[in-house]
Write an enzyme that holds these catalytic residues in place. Structure first.
Site, PDB file in Angstrom:
ATOM      1  N   ASP A  10      34.725  81.787   7.889  1.00 12.75           N
ATOM      2  CA  ASP A  10      34.469  81.093   9.112  1.00 12.75           C
ATOM      3  C   ASP A  10      34.663  82.144  10.068  1.00 12.75           C
ATOM      4  O   ASP A  10      35.782  82.464  10.666  1.00 12.75           O
ATOM      5  CB  ASP A  10      35.521  79.984   9.209  1.00 12.75           C
ATOM      6  N   ARG A  14      15.186  63.994   8.418  1.00  8.92           N
ATOM      7  CA  ARG A  14      16.235  64.432   7.719  1.00  8.92           C
ATOM      8  C   ARG A  14      15.982  65.647   6.646  1.00  8.92           C
ATOM      9  O   ARG A  14      16.751  66.170   6.153  1.00  8.92           O
ATOM     10  CB  ARG A  14      17.089  63.176   6.937  1.00  8.92           C
TER      11      ARG A  14
END
Ligand SMILES: *Cc1c(COP(=O)(O)O)cnc(C)c1O
Length: 395
Positions: A185, A66
């Site tokens: 985006d 992680r």
């Protein structure tokens, strides 16, 4: 990377992020599936953990998956080279990337986001529903300067806009935002057609699920940015856990090598299909940047290198006619998502824009007869034959 600086985009697509492979004595990208990493020296492990938990992108020991994964880090380096940014940070999906960007940007003092509509339906929902505890002001491209406040943490725009394929002016948005960072985006353009960081975007986000993955088999997200932003994003990623799986990172990195070829070929086909749809009597309107009148700000060629592989069109007869057309198609697949090797078509009002209100949908130009097509790599003539027979059988 080898000599000649700067290398062309296509060369970077093949080589970037692979700098350590020859020293490792391998040719293909290694996939590291470890979730934990043995340490022999506790002091070194402590130092690595501290660095990674603070958002560093490298450490002597990855410690835990992680915190850092070498296969993911190589993909990130490759993607950053294509966006022309110092760094990139990968996530388990586009929405995980966007959520992390909002969390990295906000603070108790700056908890306001300006969003430019229309925008991807789930982005609209994520910001409007308050899941992340931020306040949002929605505006259009010309309203950014007025919507920005002292406590604004981020301006969020999307270009080309889903699903109407309008182009938003990235440079103008950055100017209007002033000191406030702008997130673009850029999913529909892919790094092949535009690099928003050069135009003033602080954060360039992609749903890697789309063109970057390119084969309809990987869910992913990525944010390209400065190393300072990347540190904050990695720290958020470590503690919220939206990490990209190394197998997915391998597929994405492998996919970068053919990304320019795929996007340009699909774009050529989309240009042909858009022009023919424009002539067809069963089509009310074609939404495609290359069609006359669809790029009022002249951003094609200036901001975006070409009109792209996405094409939307409105059929006469509204919802029912759009539904019948999709059912009549034999080659083109009715399905959401985009950017795959095969051509997909979907109905935004019924599916991808369903989570936003009827009023917002209508204001954004998402009519009941609108269909959005993601053009793939099939021969243009085969795709046109399929569209033509389906358009003919609508009534
Ligand atoms: C698909 C998409 C997203 C969300 O990405 P996921 O990978 O599905 O989470 C965000 N923005 C745009 C423009 C998209 O097309």
């Amino acid at each position: 990377m080898p000599s000649r600086d700067p290398l062309s985009f296509d060369t970077r697509a093949v080589h970037a992020g692979r700098e350590d492979l020859s020293a490792l004595g391998v040719h293909a990208l290694p996939i590291d599936l470890s979730t934990t990493y043995p340490f022999s020296d506790l002091a070194e492990a402590v130092e690595s953990l501290d660095a990674l938990a603070a958002g560093e992108g490298h450490a002597a020991n990855p410690i835990y998956a992680r915190l850092l994964n070498p296969t993911v880090a190589r993909f990130e380096a490759g993607l950053a080279a294509l966006e022309g940014t110092e760094s990139a940070v990968a996530f388990s999906s586009g929405m995980a990337a966007l959520a992390a960007a909002v969390l990295a940007a906000r603070s108790p003092e700056k908890n306001h986001i300006v969003g430019v509509r229309p925008i991807y339906g789930s982005t609209d929902k994520l910001l409007s529903a308050g899941y992340l505890g931020v306040e949002v002001t929605w505006t259009d491209a010309v309203g950014i300067a007025e919507a920005v406040r002292d406590d604004t943490a981020l301006v969020v725009i999307e270009t080309p806009v889903n699903p109407t394929l309008e182009l938003q002016d990235i440079g103008a948005a950055a100017t209007a935002a002033g000191d406030v960072p702008v997130l673009v985006d850029s999913t529909f353009a892919s790094p092949v057609l535009q690099q928003p960081a050069a135009l003033g975007a602080a954060l360039v986000m992609h749903s890697g699920t789309k063109f970057i993955g390119g084969h309809g088999d990987v869910l992913a997200g990525v944010v390209a940015c400065s190393e300072a932003w990347a540190k904050r994003l990695r720290e958020v990623r470590v503690f919220t856990g939206g990490v990209l799986h190394p197998l997915a990172a391998y597929l994405l990195h492998r996919g970068l090598t053919t990304l320019p070829l795929r996007v340009r070929r699909a774009q050529d086909t989309a240009t042909t299909l858009a022009a023919r749809l424009e002539e067809h009597p069963g089509v009310v309107r074609v939404h495609y940047p290359a069609i006359e009148g669809n790029d009022p700000h002249g951003l094609l060629g200036r901001q975006m290198a070409g009109p792209g592989p996405m094409c939307s069109f409105e059929v006469t007869g509204g919802y029912a006619a759009a539904d019948r057309l999709m059912q009549a198609l034999r080659l083109i697949t009715p399905a959401v998502s985009l950017g795959s090797v095969d051509t997909l078509i979907q109905h935004p009002a019924g599916l991808t824009q369903r989570v936003v209100s009827d009023a917002t949908r209508a204001k954004g130009g998402v009519s009941e007869g609108l269909l959005r097509m993601s053009v793939g790599l099939e021969a243009a003539e085969d795709l046109w034959a399929d569209l033509e027979q389906a358009l003919g059988s609508r009534d």
